[in-house]
Design a protein around this motif. Structure first.
Motif, PDB file in Angstrom:
ATOM      1  N   GLY A 150       5.922   1.523  -2.589  1.00  0.00           N
ATOM      2  CA  GLY A 150       5.674   2.961  -2.543  1.00  0.00           C
ATOM      3  C   GLY A 150       4.249   3.298  -2.172  1.00  0.00           C
ATOM      4  O   GLY A 150       3.976   4.347  -1.567  1.00  0.00           O
ATOM      5  N   ALA A 151       3.321   2.414  -2.524  1.00  0.00           N
ATOM      6  CA  ALA A 151       1.905   2.648  -2.208  1.00  0.00           C
ATOM      7  C   ALA A 151       1.551   2.218  -0.791  1.00  0.00           C
ATOM      8  O   ALA A 151       0.413   2.369  -0.355  1.00  0.00           O
ATOM      9  CB  ALA A 151       1.015   1.902  -3.204  1.00  0.00           C
ATOM     10  N   HIS A 174      -3.327  -5.177  -6.659  1.00  0.00           N
ATOM     11  CA  HIS A 174      -3.488  -3.894  -5.977  1.00  0.00           C
ATOM     12  C   HIS A 174      -3.823  -2.800  -6.994  1.00  0.00           C
ATOM     13  O   HIS A 174      -3.269  -2.779  -8.107  1.00  0.00           O
ATOM     14  CB  HIS A 174      -2.194  -3.537  -5.240  1.00  0.00           C
ATOM     15  CG  HIS A 174      -2.332  -2.423  -4.260  1.00  0.00           C
ATOM     16  ND1 HIS A 174      -2.299  -1.101  -4.635  1.00  0.00           N
ATOM     17  CD2 HIS A 174      -2.530  -2.432  -2.915  1.00  0.00           C
ATOM     18  CE1 HIS A 174      -2.445  -0.341  -3.567  1.00  0.00           C
ATOM     19  NE2 HIS A 174      -2.587  -1.118  -2.512  1.00  0.00           N
ATOM     20  N   ALA A 213       1.407  -0.847   0.311  1.00  0.00           N
ATOM     21  CA  ALA A 213       0.572  -2.053   0.299  1.00  0.00           C
ATOM     22  C   ALA A 213       1.024  -3.021   1.380  1.00  0.00           C
ATOM     23  O   ALA A 213       2.218  -3.278   1.541  1.00  0.00           O
ATOM     24  CB  ALA A 213       0.647  -2.715  -1.078  1.00  0.00           C
ATOM     25  N   ARG A 268       6.414  -0.323  -6.857  1.00  0.00           N
ATOM     26  CA  ARG A 268       5.189   0.477  -6.775  1.00  0.00           C
ATOM     27  C   ARG A 268       4.331   0.028  -5.587  1.00  0.00           C
ATOM     28  O   ARG A 268       3.711   0.854  -4.915  1.00  0.00           O
ATOM     29  CB  ARG A 268       4.398   0.371  -8.075  1.00  0.00           C
ATOM     30  CG  ARG A 268       3.173   1.296  -8.137  1.00  0.00           C
ATOM     31  CD  ARG A 268       2.548   1.255  -9.507  1.00  0.00           C
ATOM     32  NE  ARG A 268       3.393   1.867 -10.508  1.00  0.00           N
ATOM     33  CZ  ARG A 268       3.430   3.168 -10.766  1.00  0.00           C
ATOM     34  NH1 ARG A 268       2.656   3.994 -10.074  1.00  0.00           N
ATOM     35  NH2 ARG A 268       4.221   3.638 -11.693  1.00  0.00           N
ATOM     36  N   LEU A 269       4.289  -1.265  -5.333  1.00  0.00           N
ATOM     37  CA  LEU A 269       3.553  -1.764  -4.171  1.00  0.00           C
ATOM     38  C   LEU A 269       4.155  -1.208  -2.885  1.00  0.00           C
ATOM     39  O   LEU A 269       3.433  -0.793  -1.974  1.00  0.00           O
ATOM     40  CB  LEU A 269       3.572  -3.295  -4.140  1.00  0.00           C
ATOM     41  CG  LEU A 269       2.635  -4.036  -5.087  1.00  0.00           C
ATOM     42  CD1 LEU A 269       2.833  -5.539  -4.939  1.00  0.00           C
ATOM     43  CD2 LEU A 269       1.188  -3.667  -4.842  1.00  0.00           C
ATOM     44  N   ALA A 325      -2.896   0.128  -7.309  1.00  0.00           N
ATOM     45  CA  ALA A 325      -1.777   0.987  -7.685  1.00  0.00           C
ATOM     46  C   ALA A 325      -1.058   0.467  -8.931  1.00  0.00           C
ATOM     47  O   ALA A 325      -0.286   1.200  -9.554  1.00  0.00           O
ATOM     48  CB  ALA A 325      -0.777   1.101  -6.528  1.00  0.00           C
TER      49      ALA A 325
END
Length: 267
Positions: A163-164, A115, A166, A160-161, A117
């Motif tokens: 939060g993004a 991803h 995904a 992070r995934l 991000a």
């Protein structure tokens, strides 16, 4: 664990992970559940034999572990949206464990691990972990860092995934080319690290080159008409075919002494 069982587990792992992520929508927890299922299989199958439908066996065990992890997460976080997601996963009849769908999730999983991000380092680490089935310790060794550091890096990549936002869905036409480029770059980085290792005393790490080739074969099988995927696989196979001829018995020692000499270490 014999080699046949290990190869089977590595082949089935991304399919099991894809099934759990599709059902529950939680990549971070699903990845942990799959690892638990693989661990259970590595202890059970060599003793009692490989089941007739190994993928269903793994999904069933992963599903049970997923339920436990979701309940634990729900109790810990006490957030309404987490509770709603957990209850939905546990109560909806459509989400109960059943026969696995005959869907190859390899490409979608590769896309998720790559991803945009995530940093390139995180993409490589997550791909090796989720799709390649390597342990955190093995990935840390490949990067020349500690297991604790790599574990933190992988954990942050999962966060992070999330939060993004995904999602475990195939890429759209709008971003497919960019995501495919990221996937192939990550696979080539894995191959390069194995072909000329940046850490350790060995010139090459066959486990990484083999894993990169296996994942690229998987990518090519998912996209049989893609010229770039075919070209990447051909390049890896051609380069790897020279592995035994490129190093004499003293090569690794010479390479190590050269590296330490450059660093100022007495040889």
């Amino acid at each position: 664990m014999n080699g046949d069982v290990e190869r089977l587990l590595r082949t089935e792992a991304p399919q099991v992970l894809g099934a759990l992520v599709r059902r529950f929508g939680r990549f971070d927890i699903a990845e942990d559940a799959v690892q638990e299922a693989l661990l259970a299989a590595s202890g059970d199958w060599p003793v009692h034999g490989v089941p007739s439908d190994p993928r269903s066996w793994l999904i069933r065990i992963g599903y049970r572990r997923m339920v436990d992890l979701l309940r634990s997460d729900q109790a810990r976080r006490r957030r309404e949206h987490e509770a709603g997601m957990s209850e939905s996963a546990l109560r909806e009849p459509a989400r109960q464990a059943g026969p696995p769908q005959e869907v190859d999730d390899s490409l979608t999983l590769l896309m998720l691990c790559c991803h945009p991000a995530l940093s390139t380092t995180s993409q490589v680490a997550l791909t090796l972990r989720a799709v390649g089935g390597l342990t955190t310790a093995e990935i840390a060794h490949a990067h020349g860092t500690t297991e604790a550091t790599m574990g933190t890096r992988i954990s942050r990549a999962k966060q992070r995934l999330a939060g993004a936002g995904a999602r475990f869905t195939p890429p759209t036409d709008a971003d497919r080319d960019a995501r495919m480029a990221a996937v192939m770059r990550v696979l080539y980085l894995i191959f390069n690290e194995g072909y000329t290792a940046t850490a350790g005393r060995e010139l090459a790490r066959v486990d990484l080159t083999s894993e990169a080739i296996r994942l690229t074969r998987m990518l090519h099988a998912s996209l049989p008409g893609d010229a770039e995927a075919a070209g990447l696989l051909a390049l890896m196979l051609l380069t790897d075919s020279r592995r035994h001829a490129r190093a004499a018995p003293t090569t690794n020692w010479c390479r190590w002494t050269s590296r330490t000499a450059r660093a100022g270490t007495p040889t």
